[in-house]
Write an enzyme that holds these catalytic residues in place. Structure first.
Site, PDB file in Angstrom:
ATOM      1  N   TYR A 273       0.949  -1.387   0.079  1.00  0.00           N
ATOM      2  CA  TYR A 273      -0.138   0.047   0.429  1.00  0.00           C
ATOM      3  C   TYR A 273       1.063   1.154   0.462  1.00  0.00           C
ATOM      4  CZ  TYR A 273      -4.304  -2.232  -0.352  1.00  0.00           C
ATOM      5  OH  TYR A 273      -6.340  -3.136  -0.793  1.00  0.00           O
ATOM      6  N   HIS A 428      -5.627  -2.203   6.958  1.00  0.00           N
ATOM      7  CA  HIS A 428      -4.726  -4.002   5.984  1.00  0.00           C
ATOM      8  C   HIS A 428      -3.963  -4.009   6.910  1.00  0.00           C
ATOM      9  CE1 HIS A 428      -6.514  -2.422   2.870  1.00  0.00           C
ATOM     10  NE2 HIS A 428      -5.853  -1.451   2.523  1.00  0.00           N
TER      11      HIS A 428
END
Length: 748
Positions: A273, A428
């Site tokens: 990410y 996440h």
């Protein structure tokens, strides 16, 4: 005289205002500048990498223009036609805008204009997307995140044709498309826009970039500092159970730099990410540098945006693929378009580091802007130096005090050990405290599973996260760490895990032949402390290093501990007997155990358990100091997975019932096998024995004996000591004295 003086001052002031207005209205100014475009045009035909990139982009856009413009009514998830078409549209608009500036061919401006007006005609009456899965539904896409992608890229296209458009056309686009679009992803979706998360970074950048093109001060303020009053209820969460925003938390683009990045440039969500967020971080920063240089954006937080590029490159294997920490798709690498952007901008604004040029040369592509030209010119002029990836420890947390990630490397990335002792990683994050993975060159030896998702493959859950991401990939049993009583760390609850992080005990990478890192976790299980030390060490006479893994567990109660190794390859042999299961059954019922088939079960019978496997023509042996009644399990992922959403990867697990214990293991590469010559070389382990020779509150010691009868002793201090602290320990009537957190010696 006084009146004349005031008139002069007034005229001067008016002149200054006019100059500011002219500067503010100069286009292009986001990623391209007028002076940069002039330089690019002068250099065309003389810069091979830039010229090749330009040729490829021109061919791609020309083919798209031939197909005609299509802006379909949105209906699909990721991977579906409408989703992919709108995505391709914004990519092509951005490229066409750049081509117009560089080549001065009006067909590219016409293409951008015509597409923009098709969007203008549909947007004003467009409802929210019909797919309801997202916590923040978009209009063009199923989530505001992708709408923000669209605006980040489209802002650049608009900037490139701004002066070519008529004032009337600009006014219509801004009134009916751009301003409503910016308001929708911010004011109308504060749960998306007003948080610290990669989603919001895209939203902030989108609003900020269109603000810079339109010279809209209010929108720019909103982008940089967030919404002042978003009306969000306390405790609001996203789809992954992540908290939208803590009370009093700052928001906006600057907050998204301040909080997720550590001072070392590590991004708390993980490299996958970070890679995704680097594009909005850096293109918006580049635009701010060009239009609002007084903000000194590249100096913000001690230049962390530029540091983060180097940090991210260090979180790749020998093939340039990012380590799949937290949610991360395997195979994503620094060849992605986001990293082309990151490398070029970091080179241009970060001091012209020649090591970055070697990455750009491998990428074989540059940005068609000022930074990309400088990179291509430097490569042409022979300024390239190799990017040196060495052992590194990257801290986590805004202040660098929330754990971190250690990467131990041997030789020219011959072996790479990745040790994760970081914070939760926002929504996440995975429940994998003190986990690790191991690589030889670019090959996984001991793997981290990564995410459970088929990104942009419509047939697999609309290309979105699958339910197995929560039921398997995030759970502790999916990782190479210790699991207590078949329960995930923090009970698999985000609100608990997000409050805690592991802590570094010590590290020493100064000797390539003996690199060591150690960290402690005290909150994963109530009343239990985990202390893990990893060593990458070269044995005498061996051309490859071994990994020594010491996981010390101290608890208030008797527990069942599971200690898995997710190895890559095929089983060769074991030194213990096992019984295979003729009828497969899941290993458990919850916390990820329901997804593991039990394939075989054995018992310890020797002082050391050894299991060998073959992977990519190399033999490996896992040797573990055994305890009586240790169970040895062979598992395979895939139980309770009717849609085949999980890979059928294998695992080897040690199960032990104890209160306090030490899992001491060695992972050893040795020999090779040639499928061409069919020769097997050095297929047996060089380790004869591994024994825990001392363990108490203060020290843990292991003795390694090789088949050549050479004995190695490693002593670890279980407390966080200063390097100058002196230690004394007697083992088997022999006294050992040393300074610092560890001792290593060859026993004579």
């Amino acid at each position: 005289m006084k009146i004349k003086h005031h008139i002069v001052l007034l005229l001067t002031f008016i002149g200054l205002i006019t100059a500011v207005e002219v500067k503010a209205q100069e286009h292009p100014s986001l990623i391209l500048t007028k002076s940069g475009v002039e330089k690019i045009r002068k250099e065309l035909g003389t810069v091979p990498l830039f010229d090749a990139t330009l040729k490829n982009v021109q061919a791609e856009v020309d083919a798209e223009i031939e197909l005609g413009i299509d802006t379909p009514i949105p209906k699909d998830f990721s991977g579906g036609y409408t989703h992919e078409k709108h995505k391709r549209n914004f990519l092509m608009m951005q490229k066409a805008g750049v081509l117009f500036q560089i080549l001065q061919d009006e067909k590219y401006a016409v293409y951008v204009r015509d597409m923009l007006f098709q969007y203008e005609a549909m947007y004003k009456d467009l409802p929210v997307h019909p797919q309801t899965r997202s916590y923040a539904r978009g209009k063009l896409f199923w989530q505001c995140l992708n709408d923000s992608n669209w605006l980040v890229y489209t802002s650049q296209a608009y900037d490139c044709i701004y002066d070519w458009l008529s004032k009337k056309e600009r006014k219509k686009l801004e009134k009916n498309l751009f301003k409503p679009f910016a308001d929708f992803i911010s004011i109308e979706n504060p749960q998306f826009f007003n948080r610290v998360h990669n989603h919001s970074t895209w939203g902030n950048a989108a609003v900020g970039m269109i603000a810079l093109v339109m010279d809209d001060a209010e929108l720019l303020e909103r982008a940089l500092y967030g919404l002042k009053d978003d009306g969000l209820p306390a405790g609001a969460k996203d789809n992954d159970g992540g908290l939208i925003r803590e009370e009093g938390q700052q928001t906006g683009f600057l907050a998204n730099i301040d909080e997720p990045f550590s001072p070392d440039g590590y991004y708390t969500e993980g490299p996958y990410y970070q890679r995704y967020a680097m594009y909005p971080f850096l293109v918006f920063a580049e635009a701010l540098q060009n239009v609002k240089p007084e903000l000194k954006i590249f100096e913000h937080k001690n230049g962390v945006l530029l540091k983060s590029v180097t940090a991210l490159l260090n979180l790749t294997d020998a093939d340039g693929k990012f380590f799949p920490l937290n949610d991360g798709q395997k195979g994503m690498s620094y060849y992605s378009r986001e990293l082309v952007t990151a490398v070029d901008i970091a080179y241009y604004y970060g001091g012209l580091n020649p090591q970055l040029l070697s990455i750009a040369a491998k990428q074989q592509s540059v940005l068609l802007d000022d930074s990309g030209l400088e990179v291509a010119l430097a490569i042409r002029d022979g300024k390239v130096k190799p990017f040196q990836k060495k052992s590194i420890n990257l801290t986590d947390g805004a202040d660098g005090k929330q754990g971190g990630v250690g990467v131990l490397r041997s030789g020219n990335e011959d072996f790479t050990l990745v040790f994760k002792y970081a914070a939760q990683g926002l929504s996440h994050g995975h429940y994998d405290k003190l986990s690790y993975s191991l690589y030889e060159k670019g090959n996984e030896v001991i793997q981290d599973y990564g995410l459970a998702r088929f990104v942009n493959i419509e047939q697999k859950g609309g290309g979105n996260y699958l339910k197995e991401n929560k039921t398997w990939a995030k759970q502790s049993i999916a990782h190479n760490t210790v699991i207590q009583n078949e329960t995930s760390h923090f009970s698999g609850k985000y609100e608990i895990g997000s409050k805690h992080h592991s802590d570094l005990n010590f590290k020493d990478f100064s000797n390539e032949d003996f690199q060591i890192i150690s960290a402690k976790e005290t909150n994963a299980y109530p009343g239990t402390e985990l202390n893990r030390t990893l060593v990458m060490m070269n044995l005498k006479g061996s051309d490859k290093p071994i990994v020594i893994d010491l996981m010390k567990v101290v608890s208030n109660t008797q527990n069942q501990y599971d200690f898995p190794f997710y190895f890559m390859g095929q089983v060769v042999n074991t030194n213990f007997n096992y019984v295979t299961e003729n009828s497969l059954k899941p290993l458990g019922t919850k916390n990820g155990y329901q997804h593991l088939w039990l394939e075989a079960k054995g018992k310890s019978s020797e002082e050391i358990n050894q299991f060998s496997f073959l992977n990519k023509e190399v033999f490996y042996t896992i040797s573990t100091a055994s305890q009586k009644n240790d169970e040895l399990l062979f598992t395979r992922i895939g139980a309770n997975d009717p849609e085949f959403n999980l890979r059928r990867d294998a695992g080897y697990m040690i199960r032990r019932n104890a209160k306090n214990t030490v899992f001491a293991s060695i992972i050893e590469p040795h020999g090779s096998y040639s499928h061409v010559s069919e020769f097997s070389v050095d297929s047996k382990s060089h380790i004869e024995n591994l024994k825990v020779v001392h363990d108490d509150e203060n020290y843990t010691a292991v003795k390694i004996t090789t088949v050549d009868k050479e004995q190695h002793l490693i002593i670890i201090s279980n407390n966080k000591d200063k390097n100058s602290k002196e230690h004394t320990l007697i083992i088997n009537d022999k006294e050992y004295n040393w300074k610092g957190s560890y001792h290593y010696s060859i026993i004579k």
